[in-house]
Motif scaffolding. Structure first.
Motif, PDB file in Angstrom:
ATOM      1  N   LEU A   1       0.866  -1.185   0.000  1.00  0.00           N
ATOM      2  CA  LEU A   1       0.000   0.000   0.000  1.00  0.00           C
ATOM      3  C   LEU A   1       0.894   1.223   0.000  1.00  0.00           C
ATOM      4  N   ARG A   2       0.775   2.069  -1.003  1.00  0.00           N
ATOM      5  CA  ARG A   2       1.598   3.270  -1.095  1.00  0.00           C
ATOM      6  C   ARG A   2       0.947   4.401  -0.302  1.00  0.00           C
ATOM      7  N   VAL A   3       1.793   5.125   0.432  1.00  0.00           N
ATOM      8  CA  VAL A   3       1.361   6.326   1.157  1.00  0.00           C
ATOM      9  C   VAL A   3       2.284   7.456   0.740  1.00  0.00           C
ATOM     10  N   ARG A   4       1.730   8.539   0.255  1.00  0.00           N
ATOM     11  CA  ARG A   4       2.518   9.677  -0.202  1.00  0.00           C
ATOM     12  C   ARG A   4       1.989  10.942   0.463  1.00  0.00           C
ATOM     13  N   ASP A   5       2.918  11.701   1.070  1.00  0.00           N
ATOM     14  CA  ASP A   5       2.551  12.935   1.774  1.00  0.00           C
ATOM     15  C   ASP A   5       1.458  12.677   2.812  1.00  0.00           C
ATOM     16  N   GLY A   6       1.547  11.498   3.455  1.00  0.00           N
ATOM     17  CA  GLY A   6       0.593  11.161   4.504  1.00  0.00           C
ATOM     18  C   GLY A   6      -0.765  10.743   4.002  1.00  0.00           C
TER      19      GLY A   6
END
Length: 291
Positions: free
Chosen positions: A27-32
């Protein structure tokens, strides 16, 4: 590091193949923020058991590639054999839990091994698990042979070339590399592994199997420089060990004792020389009066 006869070769058709990286859902998380499901590649690590003349000696976790190089390099840098010619035969056996490397070594080497048995229940990056006595930890080092100084520009060039050949790290971000080049910076070999010690052992084994003499060459590693990395490099007779990160105090002391040039914090055109500065040719500090 002399080779009295060619090292045993394992037939590539018979060698077991294990994936060196595997796909994994993530699961990708970017900038929260939730950025969605994706797939990543994870570096594989497999239990590798080393058997000498039918007797189990050590089990370590390693990337299941270049295992012939690894077994020979480990045998050399641990002082189990004196040269590649002391390894009479080498075979790989796949088992459900991992891979067994079966080495047949000269009787004199096996007799010495029985005198200092080690039971190394290995962990990634740990080269000392199960060492029984303090004297086994810091073994006497051979002095590195004298030779001409090596240009810093050549060392920096090797680091750049090594980075370009770290294909497994590029895919997974989880492996270390060790490289060897001659004193002019001509890269000859690179090996990767999840463990920094394993990568260096694979490199040493690859050089021995190819019949290369590593003396007066350059070893570059993508990790910190622990004392074991110094021990293994000094064994080869290479003049320089250059690390991307810092050395330990014990590593620096051992490098001084062995006459090995030890560099750390290799960043672009920058580095710090911790031992053996006389072996390195560095451009002088500019004189402001001449600017």
């Amino acid at each position: 590091m002399a080779t009295t006869r060619p090292a045993p070769q394992t037939d590539a058709l018979d060698a077991p193949e294990r994936p060196v990286h595997v796909p994994a859902p993530v699961l990708r998380v970017r900038d929260g923020r939730h950025a969605g499901a994706d797939q990543d590649s994870l570096a594989e690590e497999t239990p590798i058991a080393l058997e000498y003349n039918g007797v189990s000696h050590a089990t370590l976790l390693a990337t299941p590639a270049d295992l012939e190089d690894f077994a020979l390099g480990f045998s050399l840098t641990e002082g189990i054999v004196e040269s590649a010619g002391d390894v009479r035969d080498l075979a790989l056996r796949v088992e459900p839990q991992g891979i067994v490397v079966e080495l047949e070594i000269a009787s004199a080497c096996f007799a010495r091994l029985k005198d200092r048995r080690r039971a190394m229940a290995g962990r990634t990056g740990c080269g000392l698990c199960g060492v029984e006595t303090l004297s086994e930890v810091v073994r006497p080092l051979r002095p590195v042979p004298q030779g001409p100084a090596v240009r810093l520009s050549a060392i920096l060039a090797v680091q750049r070339q090594m980075r370009e050949r770290q294909s497994l790290h590029e895919r997974t971000g989880a492996t270390h590399a060790a490289a060897w080049a001659d004193a002019q910076g001509r890269l000859a070999s690179v090996r990767e592994d999840v463990g920094r010690h394993n990568a260096l052992d694979k490199l040493v084994g690859a050089l021995a199997r190819a019949g290369r003499d590593p003396r007066q060459g350059i070893v570059v590693v993508s990790s910190r420089a622990s004392f074991e990395m110094v021990q293994k490099t000094a064994y080869t007779g290479a003049a320089v060990l250059a690390a991307v990160s810092a050395p330990t105090a014990l590593a620096a002391r051992l490098a001084h004792e062995a006459g090995l040039a030890l560099l750390g914090f290799m960043r672009g055109q920058d580095c710090t020389v911790y031992a053996g500065a006389g072996r390195i040719l560095i451009d002088p500090i500019p004189d402001p009066a001449t600017d």
